[in-house]
Write a protein that holds these residues in place. Structure first.
Motif, PDB file in Angstrom:
ATOM      1  N   ARG A 231       0.855  -1.188   0.000  1.00  0.00           N
ATOM      2  CA  ARG A 231       0.000   0.000   0.000  1.00  0.00           C
ATOM      3  C   ARG A 231       0.891   1.238   0.000  1.00  0.00           C
ATOM      4  O   ARG A 231       2.060   1.166   0.389  1.00  0.00           O
ATOM      5  CB  ARG A 231      -0.926   0.012   1.222  1.00  0.00           C
ATOM      6  N   PRO A 232       0.368   2.380  -0.412  1.00  0.00           N
ATOM      7  CA  PRO A 232       1.169   3.604  -0.365  1.00  0.00           C
ATOM      8  C   PRO A 232       1.321   4.105   1.065  1.00  0.00           C
ATOM      9  O   PRO A 232       0.507   3.787   1.943  1.00  0.00           O
ATOM     10  CB  PRO A 232       0.351   4.587  -1.214  1.00  0.00           C
TER      11      PRO A 232
ATOM     12  N   ARG B 188       1.562   7.390   3.655  1.00  0.00           N
ATOM     13  CA  ARG B 188       1.109   8.770   3.776  1.00  0.00           C
ATOM     14  C   ARG B 188       1.969   9.505   4.790  1.00  0.00           C
ATOM     15  O   ARG B 188       2.280   8.981   5.857  1.00  0.00           O
ATOM     16  CB  ARG B 188      -0.364   8.829   4.193  1.00  0.00           C
TER      17      ARG B 188
ATOM     18  N   ASP C  13      10.267   2.079   7.168  1.00  0.00           N
ATOM     19  CA  ASP C  13       9.604   2.919   6.170  1.00  0.00           C
ATOM     20  C   ASP C  13      10.023   4.376   6.321  1.00  0.00           C
ATOM     21  O   ASP C  13      10.303   5.062   5.334  1.00  0.00           O
ATOM     22  CB  ASP C  13       8.078   2.848   6.336  1.00  0.00           C
TER      23      ASP C  13
END
Length: 275
Positions: free
Chosen positions: A73-74, A76, A93
């Motif tokens: 998933r991206p 944010r 991340d």
């Protein structure tokens, strides 16, 4: 007793550490407790007195996330009122995103993860998001430091920040081997009660305690991971021993997980399998 560096051996300088000798550093700061954690805020405020500090940390507590990357998933990114960036992902991340995207105009000179709330000793480093954040910085080519303050509810963040300051001064004088991460554990004591520094190796724990079984409100079984095992290999020279005796533990970690001393034996029976 004041902090001493007599027992910490700094290895010969390497070219990729040359920027640490500049007067002004750019430091990427992250953690696994979340961008709101007091240890992170305290260290960022302290380092900002002498360096440019960019904070990119998880939006919530991601303790135990280890080296996991979010791939399905991206991610944010948001910016808090105090200027910290926070990411809906893991510590790894955060560091990866910061170095490969957010810090596009100038890369950091060093990656620091912490101040973690609680020690990361022995086997803990396998699970630690704090150590993983530092390791990702090292993977991407930068000097890296993970710092943790012992105790369930640590209070003496000023002690840990003074430790970080001392380590940075030493790294400006001489650098560690390029594949090395420093894992630093600080006793939760006033600075005047710290016995000094010790260069240490990782100790070991006994196996973890059993999981704790419970029920959710619907009567379905749920399980909590049990507490870590007690000290097993915790003698003189280990990180456990140093912390127990009021020393700051400084453990050099390497990225290469290969068991080099077992290669010859494995090669022998691999050749037998290939016949």
């Amino acid at each position: 007793m004041g902090l001493r560096w007599s027992e910490v051996r700094i290895l010969s300088p390497r070219p990729n550490f040359h920027r640490l000798r500049e007067s002004a550093l750019r430091i990427l700061l992250s953690n696994d407790d979340g961008y709101f954690a007091p240890g992170l805020r305290y260290l960022a405020r302290h380092l900002a007195k002498t360096a440019e500090v960019v904070v990119v940390a998880p939006e919530r507590d991601r303790s135990g996330a280890s080296n996991s990357l979010t791939l399905r998933r991206p991610l944010r990114v948001h910016r808090a009122d105090n200027g910290f960036f926070y990411v809906d992902g893991t510590p790894t991340d955060c560091v990866h995103l910061a170095i490969t995207g957010l810090m596009e105009h100038r890369e950091p000179d060093m990656v620091i993860a912490g101040i973690n709330h609680g020690a990361n000793l022995g086997d803990d480093v396998v699970y630690s998001g704090t150590v993983a954040a530092a390791m990702e910085g090292r993977f991407l080519g930068f000097p890296a430091l993970a710092v943790s303050l012992a105790g369930e509810s640590p209070r003496h963040f000023s002690t840990a920040t003074e430790v970080v300051t001392g380590i940075l001064k030493m790294l400006k004088m001489g650098s560690l081997a390029s594949n090395t991460i420093l894992n630093v554990n600080v006793p939760d004591l006033p600075i005047e009660h710290i016995a000094g520094y010790q260069a240490t190796r990782l100790g070991n724990r006994h196996k973890s305690e059993p999981v704790i079984k419970a029920q959710d409100p619907a009567g379905e079984p749920i399980y909590w991971v049990g507490p870590p095992g007690g000290e097993q290999d915790a003698g003189d020279g280990t990180d456990f021993f140093a912390l127990r005796h009021r020393f700051v533990s400084v453990t050099p970690l390497k990225v290469d997980l290969t068991r080099h001393d077992a290669l010859a034996e494995i090669d022998t029976w691999i050749r037998e399998m290939n016949r």
